[in-house]
Design an enzyme around this catalytic site. Structure first.
Site, mmCIF file in Angstrom:
data_model
loop_
_atom_site.group_PDB
_atom_site.id
_atom_site.type_symbol
_atom_site.label_atom_id
_atom_site.label_comp_id
_atom_site.label_asym_id
_atom_site.label_seq_id
_atom_site.Cartn_x
_atom_site.Cartn_y
_atom_site.Cartn_z
ATOM 1 N N GLU A 167 0.649 -1.153 0.042
ATOM 2 C CA GLU A 167 -0.081 -0.036 -0.148
ATOM 3 C C GLU A 167 0.747 1.120 -0.023
ATOM 4 O O GLU A 167 0.926 1.760 1.028
ATOM 5 C CB GLU A 167 -0.903 0.038 1.082
ATOM 6 C CG GLU A 167 -2.075 -1.146 1.027
ATOM 7 C CD GLU A 167 -3.201 -0.612 2.359
ATOM 8 O OE1 GLU A 167 -3.064 0.121 2.981
ATOM 9 O OE2 GLU A 167 -4.101 -1.485 2.383
ATOM 10 N N GLU A 356 -5.422 -8.287 0.903
ATOM 11 C CA GLU A 356 -5.865 -7.983 2.142
ATOM 12 C C GLU A 356 -7.246 -7.603 2.100
ATOM 13 O O GLU A 356 -7.674 -7.049 1.335
ATOM 14 C CB GLU A 356 -5.008 -6.624 3.081
ATOM 15 C CG GLU A 356 -3.835 -7.077 3.253
ATOM 16 C CD GLU A 356 -3.113 -5.940 4.181
ATOM 17 O OE1 GLU A 356 -3.887 -5.120 4.769
ATOM 18 O OE2 GLU A 356 -1.913 -5.680 4.134
HETATM 19 C C1 BGC Z 1 -2.500 -2.688 6.261
HETATM 20 C C2 BGC Z 1 -2.472 -3.316 7.450
HETATM 21 C C3 BGC Z 1 -3.326 -2.862 8.511
HETATM 22 C C4 BGC Z 1 -4.733 -2.984 7.898
HETATM 23 C C5 BGC Z 1 -5.758 -2.664 8.648
HETATM 24 C C6 BGC Z 1 -3.841 -2.242 5.635
HETATM 25 O O1 BGC Z 1 -3.877 -1.133 5.073
HETATM 26 O O2 BGC Z 1 -1.730 -3.093 5.182
HETATM 27 O O3 BGC Z 1 -1.123 -3.415 7.875
HETATM 28 O O4 BGC Z 1 -3.353 -3.689 9.487
HETATM 29 O O5 BGC Z 1 -4.804 -2.230 6.853
HETATM 30 O O6 BGC Z 1 -5.710 -1.333 9.112
#
Ligand code: BGC
Length: 445
Positions: A167, A356
């Protein structure tokens, strides 16, 4: 009913983590400090002044934690390499214990038949490099490239799946524009300098991995959020376009060879001119094997003349009486589907992995159980959105849930729990939540 088989036999299911959020052992075994070690010690920067010093103690518990990945039924474990664990000062002297640690983690994955996906940069710049300007400094590109090269040469024969950067918009905006993440810098000038070097780094990183590792599958990740105008007024529509430029387009378009999305927004045009960005168009381009998309929320945007530069304002889910997570992030799986389609519409995006997606809720451990029905409902909705896009022809090849276990959630400290496994931070005991059991059933049925 949703079943994993509907996604196809080759679909990759994984869980994602990041070094700072789980490892701990921050000041031991030869590791140098990262910007999160120093930033979290500054007054008021994280909730409760919490630091990643111990986190989930993954450093000592990695074998059992990888076994948990397996128990839950996942095939892929995504983790990141802490730059300052292997290069304590960010460059130069190598820390052999750090190098060894990741060999152990990778070997353990392979032993348990889990596919390691390794992220090179998940926000934890070595503090020593931050002192020289970090991502704002031109020298960061050479330092990052040397780090990538070291990782590729050291682990490339065992690890074939790589993610260059996690990101870029996330850490450059929060850490260099808003000052609410490490290293706590702020202002538009700092942000644009960091953005430029990051866009170069993601493509350079891809090229180095390609040159060093035969048969590698190389990706990089982007945060993405559907931007929804609050009204159809011209000013709300334009404000939404600006936010879309910044949050969704800024980093992927240079990668695809399109340069920064400067047309139509004078602020970005000025940035391009002042940094002579046209000179870097080619260097910022790299043909990634897959694009990692990470989604947590949509944003509803309203024009606001009082907000400098962007002149846009988010209308929060709570104020719109929409369902949201404990972080206040709107639960809206349609917006996930829409943003996947938006990214898939770039002709050069050939393969998307969801690297993610997940949600934080106020989980409670009661008599050995965590009944997190809200998280189960969340995953059902979001997976259905992925399947819908996939069935319409979008080439989505995998999904990684965020995250294996509750961990250090950056500025939120340990308050926001995203895990499929509950972490008791006093005892380090792990308890599989109902959502983890749901995944297990979903994946093994
Ligand atoms: C990040 C993670 C973070 C998650 C939740 C993502 O933007 O890559 O490291 O824990 O968001 O906030």
């Amino acid at each position: 009913m949703l079943v994993a088989k509907d996604f196809g036999d080759d679909f990759l299911w994984g869980v994602a983590t990041a070094a700072t959020q789980i490892e701990g052992a921050a000041n031991t075994y030869g590791r140098g400090a990262s910007i999160w070690d120093t930033f979290s010690k500054r007054n008021g920067k994280t909730k409760g002044g919490r630091t990643p010093e111990i986190a989930c103690d993954f450093y000592h518990r990695y074998a059992a934690d990888i076994a948990l990945v397996k128990t839950l039924g996942f095939k892929v474990f995504r983790f990141s390499i802490s730059w300052s664990r292997i290069l304590p000062l960010g460059k130069g002297v190598i820390n052999p214990e750090g190098i060894q640690f990741y060999h152990h983690v990778i070997d353990e994955c392979l032993r348990q038949d889990i596919v390691p996906y390794v992220t090179l940069y998940h926000w934890d710049l070595p503090e020593a490099l931050a002192k020289n300007g970090g991502w704002m400094a031109f020298s960061i590109n050479a330092d990052f490239n040397a780090f990538v090269s070291l990782c590729a040469k050291t682990y490339g024969d065992k690890v074939k799946n790589w993610i260059v950067i996690n990101e870029p918009f996330g850490f450059t905006s929060l850490g260099y524009m808003l000052g609410i993440h490490a290293p706590g810098e702020s202002g538009v000038t700092n942000f644009f300098a960091a953005a430029k070097h990051t866009a170069i780094a993601q493509a350079d990183g891809g090229r180095i991995l390609r040159a060093e590792i035969p048969n590698a599958s190389i990706g990089t990740t982007f945060s993405c959020s559907e931007i929804i105008p609050y009204t159809q007024s011209a000013s709300d529509l334009l404000a939404s376009k600006r936010v879309d430029c910044l949050m969704n387009r800024l980093f992927i378009e240079p990668t695809l060879g399109m340069g920064f999305p400067t047309a139509g927004w004078d602020v970005l045009e000025k940035f391009a001119v002042s940094h002579s960005l046209w000179r870097y168009t080619e260097r910022m381009t790299f043909d990634f094997d897959y694009i990692g998309l990470q989604n947590y929320f949509p944003l509803v945007i309203k024009y606001n003349a009082f907000i400098p530069v962007i002149q846009a304002w988010e209308v929060k889910a709570k104020n719109r009486k929409k369902p949201h997570t404990s972080m206040g992030w709107e639960i809206n799986a349609d917006s996930f589907y829409h943003i996947i389609k938006q990214f898939a519409a770039y002709p050069k995006v050939k393969n998307i992995m969801i690297t993610e997606n997940g949600a934080a809720f106020k989980d409670k451990l009661v008599a050995g159980h965590v009944h997190d029905e809200e998280r189960i409902a969340y995953f059902k909705l979001y997976l259905a959105a992925v399947l819908k896009a996939k069935n319409e022809g979008v080439n989505i090849t995998g999904y990684m849930a965020w995250t294996l276990m509750d961990n250090f959630e950056w500025a939120e400290g340990y308050d926001a729990r995203f895990g499929l496994v509950y972490t008791d931070f006093k005892t380090q005991e792990r308890t599989i939540k109902d959502s983890g059991l749901w995944w297990q059933q979903f994946l093994t049925k």
